[in-house]
Enzyme design. Structure first.
Site, PDB file in Angstrom:
ATOM      1  N   ARG A  64       3.530  -1.667  -8.782  1.00  0.00           N
ATOM      2  CA  ARG A  64       3.586  -1.286  -7.355  1.00  0.00           C
ATOM      3  C   ARG A  64       4.946  -0.710  -6.975  1.00  0.00           C
ATOM      4  NH1 ARG A  64      -0.423  -3.543  -3.820  1.00  0.00           N
ATOM      5  NH2 ARG A  64      -2.334  -3.328  -5.012  1.00  0.00           N
ATOM      6  N   ARG A  84       4.727   0.327  -0.089  1.00  0.00           N
ATOM      7  CA  ARG A  84       5.195   0.234   1.296  1.00  0.00           C
ATOM      8  C   ARG A  84       6.649  -0.170   1.478  1.00  0.00           C
ATOM      9  NH1 ARG A  84       0.070  -3.165   3.065  1.00  0.00           N
ATOM     10  NH2 ARG A  84       0.369  -3.693   0.889  1.00  0.00           N
ATOM     11  N   ARG A 117       2.297   7.632   4.365  1.00  0.00           N
ATOM     12  CA  ARG A 117       1.183   6.818   4.856  1.00  0.00           C
ATOM     13  C   ARG A 117       1.003   6.864   6.370  1.00  0.00           C
ATOM     14  NH1 ARG A 117      -1.920   4.557   5.006  1.00  0.00           N
ATOM     15  NH2 ARG A 117      -2.067   2.360   4.478  1.00  0.00           N
ATOM     16  N   ASP A 151      -6.011   3.511  -7.521  1.00  0.00           N
ATOM     17  CA  ASP A 151      -6.397   2.103  -7.346  1.00  0.00           C
ATOM     18  C   ASP A 151      -7.503   1.742  -8.335  1.00  0.00           C
ATOM     19  OD1 ASP A 151      -5.769  -0.190  -5.273  1.00  0.00           O
ATOM     20  OD2 ASP A 151      -7.869  -0.350  -5.855  1.00  0.00           O
ATOM     21  N   TYR A 157     -14.783  -8.111  -7.719  1.00  0.00           N
ATOM     22  CA  TYR A 157     -14.776  -7.336  -6.464  1.00  0.00           C
ATOM     23  C   TYR A 157     -16.189  -6.909  -6.077  1.00  0.00           C
ATOM     24  CZ  TYR A 157      -9.778  -7.270  -5.840  1.00  0.00           C
ATOM     25  OH  TYR A 157      -8.489  -7.660  -5.601  1.00  0.00           O
TER      26      TYR A 157
HETATM   27  O1  CP3 Z   1       1.435   0.016  -9.343  1.00  0.00           O
HETATM   28  C1  CP3 Z   1       1.417   1.107  -8.757  1.00  0.00           C
HETATM   29  O2  CP3 Z   1       2.349   1.512  -8.058  1.00  0.00           O
HETATM   30  C2  CP3 Z   1       0.231   2.029  -9.009  1.00  0.00           C
HETATM   31  C3  CP3 Z   1      -0.853   2.049  -8.071  1.00  0.00           C
HETATM   32  C4  CP3 Z   1      -1.739   0.823  -7.929  1.00  0.00           C
HETATM   33  C5  CP3 Z   1      -2.230   0.389  -6.678  1.00  0.00           C
HETATM   34  N1  CP3 Z   1      -3.114  -0.626  -6.898  1.00  0.00           N
HETATM   35  C6  CP3 Z   1      -1.882   1.003  -5.384  1.00  0.00           C
HETATM   36  C7  CP3 Z   1      -2.198   0.288  -4.152  1.00  0.00           C
HETATM   37  C8  CP3 Z   1      -2.299  -0.001  -8.908  1.00  0.00           C
HETATM   38  C9  CP3 Z   1      -2.052  -0.016 -10.389  1.00  0.00           C
HETATM   39  C10 CP3 Z   1      -3.173  -0.908  -8.231  1.00  0.00           C
HETATM   40  C11 CP3 Z   1      -3.970  -1.925  -8.942  1.00  0.00           C
HETATM   41  C12 CP3 Z   1      -4.779  -2.852  -8.149  1.00  0.00           C
HETATM   42  N2  CP3 Z   1      -5.468  -2.606  -7.010  1.00  0.00           N
HETATM   43  C13 CP3 Z   1      -5.032  -4.194  -8.539  1.00  0.00           C
HETATM   44  C14 CP3 Z   1      -4.531  -4.859  -9.809  1.00  0.00           C
HETATM   45  C15 CP3 Z   1      -3.131  -5.291  -9.710  1.00  0.00           C
HETATM   46  C16 CP3 Z   1      -2.828  -6.385  -8.729  1.00  0.00           C
HETATM   47  O3  CP3 Z   1      -2.187  -6.087  -7.715  1.00  0.00           O
HETATM   48  O4  CP3 Z   1      -3.235  -7.532  -8.977  1.00  0.00           O
HETATM   49  C17 CP3 Z   1      -5.869  -4.754  -7.571  1.00  0.00           C
HETATM   50  C18 CP3 Z   1      -6.386  -6.171  -7.552  1.00  0.00           C
HETATM   51  C19 CP3 Z   1      -6.153  -3.735  -6.613  1.00  0.00           C
HETATM   52  C20 CP3 Z   1      -7.031  -3.841  -5.412  1.00  0.00           C
HETATM   53  C21 CP3 Z   1      -6.274  -3.634  -4.153  1.00  0.00           C
HETATM   54  N3  CP3 Z   1      -5.726  -2.435  -3.758  1.00  0.00           N
HETATM   55  C22 CP3 Z   1      -6.025  -4.575  -3.137  1.00  0.00           C
HETATM   56  C23 CP3 Z   1      -6.460  -6.042  -3.182  1.00  0.00           C
HETATM   57  C24 CP3 Z   1      -5.308  -3.932  -2.123  1.00  0.00           C
HETATM   58  C25 CP3 Z   1      -4.904  -4.492  -0.769  1.00  0.00           C
HETATM   59  C26 CP3 Z   1      -3.732  -5.374  -0.835  1.00  0.00           C
HETATM   60  C27 CP3 Z   1      -2.417  -4.623  -0.847  1.00  0.00           C
HETATM   61  O5  CP3 Z   1      -1.626  -4.847  -1.741  1.00  0.00           O
HETATM   62  O6  CP3 Z   1      -2.203  -3.847   0.098  1.00  0.00           O
HETATM   63  C28 CP3 Z   1      -5.080  -2.594  -2.546  1.00  0.00           C
HETATM   64  C29 CP3 Z   1      -4.350  -1.545  -1.800  1.00  0.00           C
HETATM   65  C30 CP3 Z   1      -3.281  -0.825  -2.535  1.00  0.00           C
HETATM   66  N4  CP3 Z   1      -3.351  -0.382  -3.834  1.00  0.00           N
HETATM   67  C31 CP3 Z   1      -2.003  -0.421  -1.992  1.00  0.00           C
HETATM   68  C32 CP3 Z   1      -1.330   0.281  -2.991  1.00  0.00           C
HETATM   69  C33 CP3 Z   1       0.012   0.942  -2.909  1.00  0.00           C
HETATM   70  C34 CP3 Z   1      -1.535  -0.640  -0.554  1.00  0.00           C
HETATM   71  C35 CP3 Z   1      -1.968   0.567   0.223  1.00  0.00           C
HETATM   72  C36 CP3 Z   1      -1.172   0.800   1.470  1.00  0.00           C
HETATM   73  O7  CP3 Z   1      -1.345   0.033   2.416  1.00  0.00           O
HETATM   74  O8  CP3 Z   1      -0.428   1.782   1.502  1.00  0.00           O
END
Ligand code: CP3
Length: 352
Positions: A25, A29, A38, A74, A151
């Protein structure tokens, strides 16, 4: 002979003259330049617009000089491509839609053609590759079948995974069929990412932590083995990510991935001794370490480096993603400390 990125050498447990670092990540944000994008575009729009996904992927590389970029995308997008409705709610996170029973949904899932249905991911990879600095690796990824199954079955994140576990125990044949279907969709998607240019693949199994070793071996391991074996011929290293699974290390080794990504609940020195000198590891600082004052942060980073690097095959990372409230200057300090760390690795793995 093209220049092999430092990060790839570490994945392959080859000697390095500096420890590579990237953070899960790392584009997100906590970065003002990400928040600016965003403000104008919803999350899914950024993922699906190759120009924006490329810009965001490269933001942390330009700011901090990490050794690897991870494609901005994602893990849940493949489920949408398989026919499931997906929305990201700012407050509750992802929601996956379903009409009918889980059985009916499993039946209705399609196997997407990556170039057709996930072409925006592949286009973003091509764009990143055309502008990324030489020596910086690009990591492609997918969710692991089990985490995607949770999921799908829960319709989102869950507190106790009641629906997943009941379904797994009560309908084991259909559950195994779902896992097989997910592997059949993930394998061509991961291969297409490599063909589009990624240098490594990370598989995110965030929710594997809810399983006992016996259930992990029965319901997850064979599918992970099939997936990793299926992409092996593409010739890029694979990284297995999970959380809270130090009790499953020995099972996870059997997946056959080049690298195991570890969370902070296991001492990285202990993990390396348990896994041996030929298994590469990634991790494993607690993301909240970055909320401490600079001196304490530095101390923790150095301890991690000392314990993780007695022999080749070590990639510095956090144990999970960067928290959105993380102070940017602490990420900068962390990368600096790792980059300045003098490597004293021995080939045989004696910690001397
Ligand atoms: O790591 C990186 O920078 C690459 C991009 C990436 C994202 N999600 C971007 C994202 C990767 C590799 C993921 C993987 C992901 N997504 C996982 C596995 C890793 C982990 O965190 O356990 C999971 C479970 C998800 C599912 C997911 N996506 C959730 C549960 C959420 C909401 C919670 C949160 O963290 O906001 C997301 C949204 C998400 N995926 C964001 C980002 C940058 C936040 C989006 C935003 O509000 O701008």
């Amino acid at each position: 002979m093209p220049n092999v990125p430092l990060f790839i050498k570490a994945c392959l447990a080859e000697p390095v003259d500096r420890i590579p670092v990237w953070l899960m990540r790392q584009a997100g944000r906590y970065l003002p330049e990400y928040r600016k994008i965003r403000e104008k575009h919803p999350f899914l729009h950024v993922c699906k617009t190759p120009g924006l996904a490329t810009e965001v992927t490269l933001q942390p590389i330009e700011r901090f000089g990490m050794d690897a970029a991870i494609l901005f995308s994602d893990i849940l997008l493949i489920l949408e491509a398989m026919g499931v409705d997906l929305v990201f709610d700012e407050k509750v996170g992802p929601r996956l839609g379903r009409t009918g029973t889980v059985e009916e949904q499993v039946d209705s899932l399609s196997i997407p053609d990556p170039e057709q249905e996930l072409g925006y991911v592949l286009d973003a990879i091509r764009q990143v590759k055309s502008s990324i600095q030489e020596g910086v690796a690009l990591i492609g990824f997918s969710g692991a079948p089990f985490t995607l199954a949770t999921y799908l079955i829960e319709g989102g994140t869950s507190r106790d995974f009641y629906a997943t576990k009941c379904f797994m125990y009560q309908q084991p044949v259909i559950f195994q069929g779902l896992m097989e279907k997910l592997v059949s969709a993930l394998e061509p998607f991961l291969k297409a990412q490599v063909r589009a240019g990624v240098d490594a693949l990370q598989l995110f199994d965030t929710w594997a932590m809810i399983l006992s070793p016996a259930d992990y071996s029965e319901f997850v391991l064979p599918h992970m083995q099939r997936l990793v074996a299926g992409v092996k011929d593409e010739g890029v290293p694979t990284i297995h990510f999970s959380l809270g699974t130090s009790t499953l290390l020995e099972e996870m080794v059997q997946i056959g991935a080049h690298v195991l990504s570890l969370d902070w609940k296991i001492d990285i020195g202990e993990a390396r001794s348990r896994l041996g000198p030929t298994r590469s590891v990634q991790g494993n600082l607690d993301p909240f370490t970055l909320f401490q004052e600079a001196e304490k942060l530095e101390k923790r980073v150095l301890e991690n480096l000392d314990k993780g690097s007695p022999w080749p095959g070590y990639i510095f990372n956090l144990g999970h993603g960067v928290h959105p409230k993380t102070p940017v200057e602490n990420v900068e300090r962390l990368v600096e400390v790792v980059h300045n760390y003098p490597v004293r690795q021995t080939e045989q793995g004696s910690q001397g």
